[in-house]
Design a protein around this motif. Sequence first.
Motif, PDB file in Angstrom:
ATOM      1  N   GLU A   1     -10.367  51.393  10.145  1.00 52.05           N
ATOM      2  CA  GLU A   1      -9.234  50.918   9.365  1.00 52.05           C
ATOM      3  C   GLU A   1      -8.098  51.945   9.360  1.00 52.05           C
ATOM      4  O   GLU A   1      -6.915  51.589   9.388  1.00 52.05           O
ATOM      5  CB  GLU A   1      -9.675  50.602   7.937  1.00 52.05           C
ATOM      6  CG  GLU A   1      -8.557  50.127   7.014  1.00 52.05           C
ATOM      7  CD  GLU A   1      -7.823  48.922   7.564  1.00 52.05           C
ATOM      8  OE1 GLU A   1      -6.625  48.779   7.252  1.00 52.05           O
ATOM      9  OE2 GLU A   1      -8.431  48.132   8.316  1.00 52.05           O
ATOM     10  N   ALA A   2      -8.454  53.237   9.352  1.00 51.66           N
ATOM     11  CA  ALA A   2      -7.419  54.277   9.409  1.00 51.66           C
ATOM     12  C   ALA A   2      -6.689  54.230  10.740  1.00 51.66           C
ATOM     13  O   ALA A   2      -5.453  54.371  10.791  1.00 51.66           O
ATOM     14  CB  ALA A   2      -8.053  55.649   9.190  1.00 51.66           C
TER      15      ALA A   2
ATOM     16  N   THR B   1      -9.496  58.884   6.901  1.00 54.10           N
ATOM     17  CA  THR B   1      -9.790  57.703   6.086  1.00 54.10           C
ATOM     18  C   THR B   1      -8.510  56.932   5.794  1.00 54.10           C
ATOM     19  O   THR B   1      -7.413  57.493   5.868  1.00 54.10           O
ATOM     20  CB  THR B   1     -10.445  58.120   4.765  1.00 54.10           C
ATOM     21  OG1 THR B   1      -9.507  58.931   4.029  1.00 54.10           O
ATOM     22  CG2 THR B   1     -11.719  58.921   5.018  1.00 54.10           C
ATOM     23  N   PRO B   2      -8.626  55.648   5.420  1.00 55.52           N
ATOM     24  CA  PRO B   2      -7.429  54.878   5.076  1.00 55.52           C
ATOM     25  C   PRO B   2      -6.639  55.495   3.927  1.00 55.52           C
ATOM     26  O   PRO B   2      -5.394  55.504   3.958  1.00 55.52           O
ATOM     27  CB  PRO B   2      -7.995  53.503   4.705  1.00 55.52           C
ATOM     28  CG  PRO B   2      -9.284  53.403   5.447  1.00 55.52           C
ATOM     29  CD  PRO B   2      -9.823  54.800   5.476  1.00 55.52           C
ATOM     30  N   GLN B   3      -7.328  55.999   2.905  1.00 54.61           N
ATOM     31  CA  GLN B   3      -6.628  56.598   1.773  1.00 54.61           C
ATOM     32  C   GLN B   3      -5.853  57.847   2.201  1.00 54.61           C
ATOM     33  O   GLN B   3      -4.731  58.083   1.749  1.00 54.61           O
ATOM     34  CB  GLN B   3      -7.627  56.949   0.668  1.00 54.61           C
ATOM     35  CG  GLN B   3      -6.973  57.419  -0.625  1.00 54.61           C
ATOM     36  CD  GLN B   3      -6.040  56.373  -1.212  1.00 54.61           C
ATOM     37  OE1 GLN B   3      -6.361  55.184  -1.260  1.00 54.61           O
ATOM     38  NE2 GLN B   3      -4.856  56.798  -1.635  1.00 54.61           N
ATOM     39  N   ARG B   4      -6.441  58.607   3.103  1.00 49.96           N
ATOM     40  CA  ARG B   4      -5.766  59.809   3.607  1.00 49.96           C
ATOM     41  C   ARG B   4      -4.500  59.421   4.388  1.00 49.96           C
ATOM     42  O   ARG B   4      -3.464  60.082   4.285  1.00 49.96           O
ATOM     43  CB  ARG B   4      -6.732  60.588   4.484  1.00 49.96           C
ATOM     44  CG  ARG B   4      -6.227  61.941   4.954  1.00 49.96           C
ATOM     45  CD  ARG B   4      -7.329  62.652   5.707  1.00 49.96           C
ATOM     46  NE  ARG B   4      -6.848  63.810   6.425  1.00 49.96           N
ATOM     47  CZ  ARG B   4      -7.560  64.518   7.289  1.00 49.96           C
ATOM     48  NH1 ARG B   4      -8.817  64.154   7.527  1.00 49.96           N
ATOM     49  NH2 ARG B   4      -7.047  65.553   7.909  1.00 49.96           N
TER      50      ARG B   4
ATOM     51  N   ARG C   1      -2.703  56.665   3.899  1.00 49.09           N
ATOM     52  CA  ARG C   1      -1.706  56.188   2.924  1.00 49.09           C
ATOM     53  C   ARG C   1      -1.026  57.357   2.222  1.00 49.09           C
ATOM     54  O   ARG C   1       0.199  57.354   2.036  1.00 49.09           O
ATOM     55  CB  ARG C   1      -2.379  55.290   1.888  1.00 49.09           C
ATOM     56  CG  ARG C   1      -2.816  53.941   2.407  1.00 49.09           C
ATOM     57  CD  ARG C   1      -3.167  53.002   1.256  1.00 49.09           C
ATOM     58  NE  ARG C   1      -3.873  51.827   1.737  1.00 49.09           N
ATOM     59  CZ  ARG C   1      -5.197  51.704   1.744  1.00 49.09           C
ATOM     60  NH1 ARG C   1      -5.960  52.714   1.287  1.00 49.09           N
ATOM     61  NH2 ARG C   1      -5.763  50.618   2.208  1.00 49.09           N
ATOM     62  N   ASP C   2      -1.810  58.338   1.819  1.00 47.11           N
ATOM     63  CA  ASP C   2      -1.239  59.478   1.099  1.00 47.11           C
ATOM     64  C   ASP C   2      -0.297  60.285   1.982  1.00 47.11           C
ATOM     65  O   ASP C   2       0.772  60.723   1.532  1.00 47.11           O
ATOM     66  CB  ASP C   2      -2.365  60.384   0.583  1.00 47.11           C
ATOM     67  CG  ASP C   2      -3.202  59.708  -0.493  1.00 47.11           C
ATOM     68  OD1 ASP C   2      -2.696  58.729  -1.084  1.00 47.11           O
ATOM     69  OD2 ASP C   2      -4.356  60.136  -0.714  1.00 47.11           O
TER      70      ASP C   2
ATOM     71  N   PRO D   1      -0.120  50.664  -0.893  1.00 50.95           N
ATOM     72  CA  PRO D   1      -1.490  50.129  -0.945  1.00 50.95           C
ATOM     73  C   PRO D   1      -1.486  48.601  -0.865  1.00 50.95           C
ATOM     74  O   PRO D   1      -0.582  47.930  -1.377  1.00 50.95           O
ATOM     75  CB  PRO D   1      -2.016  50.615  -2.302  1.00 50.95           C
ATOM     76  CG  PRO D   1      -1.171  51.797  -2.642  1.00 50.95           C
ATOM     77  CD  PRO D   1       0.181  51.509  -2.061  1.00 50.95           C
ATOM     78  N   GLU D   2      -2.498  48.054  -0.223  1.00 50.23           N
ATOM     79  CA  GLU D   2      -2.581  46.601  -0.078  1.00 50.23           C
ATOM     80  C   GLU D   2      -2.676  45.901  -1.428  1.00 50.23           C
ATOM     81  O   GLU D   2      -2.183  44.782  -1.596  1.00 50.23           O
ATOM     82  CB  GLU D   2      -3.786  46.238   0.793  1.00 50.23           C
ATOM     83  CG  GLU D   2      -3.624  46.628   2.246  1.00 50.23           C
ATOM     84  CD  GLU D   2      -4.853  46.284   3.063  1.00 50.23           C
ATOM     85  OE1 GLU D   2      -5.892  45.927   2.449  1.00 50.23           O
ATOM     86  OE2 GLU D   2      -4.778  46.358   4.303  1.00 50.23           O
ATOM     87  N   ASP D   3      -3.317  46.553  -2.398  1.00 51.62           N
ATOM     88  CA  ASP D   3      -3.440  45.946  -3.723  1.00 51.62           C
ATOM     89  C   ASP D   3      -2.068  45.694  -4.345  1.00 51.62           C
ATOM     90  O   ASP D   3      -1.866  44.675  -5.025  1.00 51.62           O
ATOM     91  CB  ASP D   3      -4.263  46.846  -4.644  1.00 51.62           C
ATOM     92  CG  ASP D   3      -5.730  46.905  -4.234  1.00 51.62           C
ATOM     93  OD1 ASP D   3      -6.167  45.970  -3.527  1.00 51.62           O
ATOM     94  OD2 ASP D   3      -6.413  47.879  -4.589  1.00 51.62           O
TER      95      ASP D   3
END
Length: 578
Positions: free
Chosen positions: A206-207, A238-241, A243-244, A250-252
């Motif tokens: 995903e990343a 990772t995906p969160q990494r 995004r940051d 964020p998709e949410d």
Amino acid sequence: MFLALARKYRPKSFAAVAVQSHVAGTLKGAIARGRVAHGYLLCGPRGTGKTTLARVLAMALNCEHKRDDGEPCGACPSCTRIWSGSASLDVVEIDAASNRGVDDARDLRERAQYAPTGDDRYKVYIVDEAHMLTREAWNALLKVLEEPPPRVVFVFATTEPQKIAQAAAPVLSRLQRFDLKRIGPADVRERLAAVLAEEQVEAEPEALAMLSRAADGSMRDALSLTDQVLSWGGGPLTPQRVRDALGLVPEDETLALFDLVLDRKAGDVFAVVGRLADHGIDFNVLLADFSDLLRAQLALALGGTPPEISDRLRHELAARAPRVNSADLVRMLVMLVELEPHFRRSAQQQLLFETLLVRFALLDRTVDLESVLRGVMGAPQGGPAGGSAAPTRAEPARAAPSVREADVRTAAPRLRDSAELPPVVPASAPAVGRQAPRPPAPVAADVATPAATMPAEINRLAEFWDEVVDVVRRGGRGTLASMLDHATPQAVSGTGTVTLAVDTEVHGDAIAQAAEHVLAALRTRFTGVERIVVKAQQSAPMERLTEESVMHGRVTQLRKRDPVLDAAIDALDLRLLP
């Protein structure tokens, strides 16, 4: 010494250049067969391999251990210097953005006269951002491009070839042009996986997908963004990494905005968008993400496969599919496309985005003009069970004219129900080409299936004359129908004689010879018609054309051609804009 990934993993051979096999294969074949041209033009989006291909071409032409198939070895001193961009007597790279004048072009032309350093070598001039050269600079290069010195090759790279065509069209005929493709997300993802494996960095799929989407078709941008994410911290990718490090939305958050639209909560838009603005969100990124979400949702609504999105987002959109209307999604995307050119230059991006979401949330309060026109025409909205009514014409059913949904706010709830539509009344303001109000025209019948008839009277005959002409046309007599278009009913006698007035005697003779077909068409609508008489009117003196008369004639033709539009002009007081 640290090298950025985009430089460290720059391809050293034609085969290693991703996606551009149609260009790499041609250049490699030209070198292997000794058919190297004196000038090339490489066009394509940024980061797709234009400069890389130019360098690999220069490496192959001057390689000390060149392979028989035209590939450079990539390891000899000549290849190493060219690949790294170091100084080389035989390969010169020029940035046309800062060397764009006629003096720079003359200097290049003079340097091209010097022979390469060896009999088996080529002098290669790589001109990047070639569209920045001035017209005068291109004119100075024109002669040397047409008849270059021996063993001299020019390679021009540009992202905007149309500017070269505008400034120096003759140059294009002296160069071989190659158009490079955008690199798709799948190819970018595959290349990033190989690079990270070489760097011994673990990466979640995903990343990699997020990086490939953010690269927007540019391999160089993908590697640069990966470098940026790796600089954020250690550990797996990772995906969160991602995004940051890249400031992605964020998709949410994007789904929450979409839910506001689906739930018609226009009043909550400002608070949610304001919270995102307080967190420093990039509205250009947010708009792009929201457009991708709408596009994916439309693909699902139409039964297609959504574009490159995460599995989680695909699952969330599938759950929302029953709540969305594909027509509304198309309208949203049209609004978004219309806004985007102004959005990027605007200093009020938050306000524009909030307004856009409010318009999306209020789509249910707009009036569908197609439904309004059906109500005006008196067409049934559905059968006894609430289904769509079958067409009453004998000809194949035609869709109503495509009318864009208007943001008509007044009396919207009342106009939504066709049963409560107000009667058609004449508008107070005159309109260009306006005719007297008349009731909606009944649907014309074919000759084989006559409709309900009525006694022939001159007023009724004039009112339904267009339908009579339409019956003749559907009977396969288009020429006769065209003549009847210019005929006007003048009188109906008690003995059933219909008198028609025509413009010329030629039309009158033709209509008289086909009188039986005209009578057959008249009898599908009227009773008591026995014969027709045709009279030619004397032509009136030619009047001077004015804008008003031209508009009047155009509106008259449009009203004759389309009964739905004809009724709409009366009911909605439509005007034809010049």
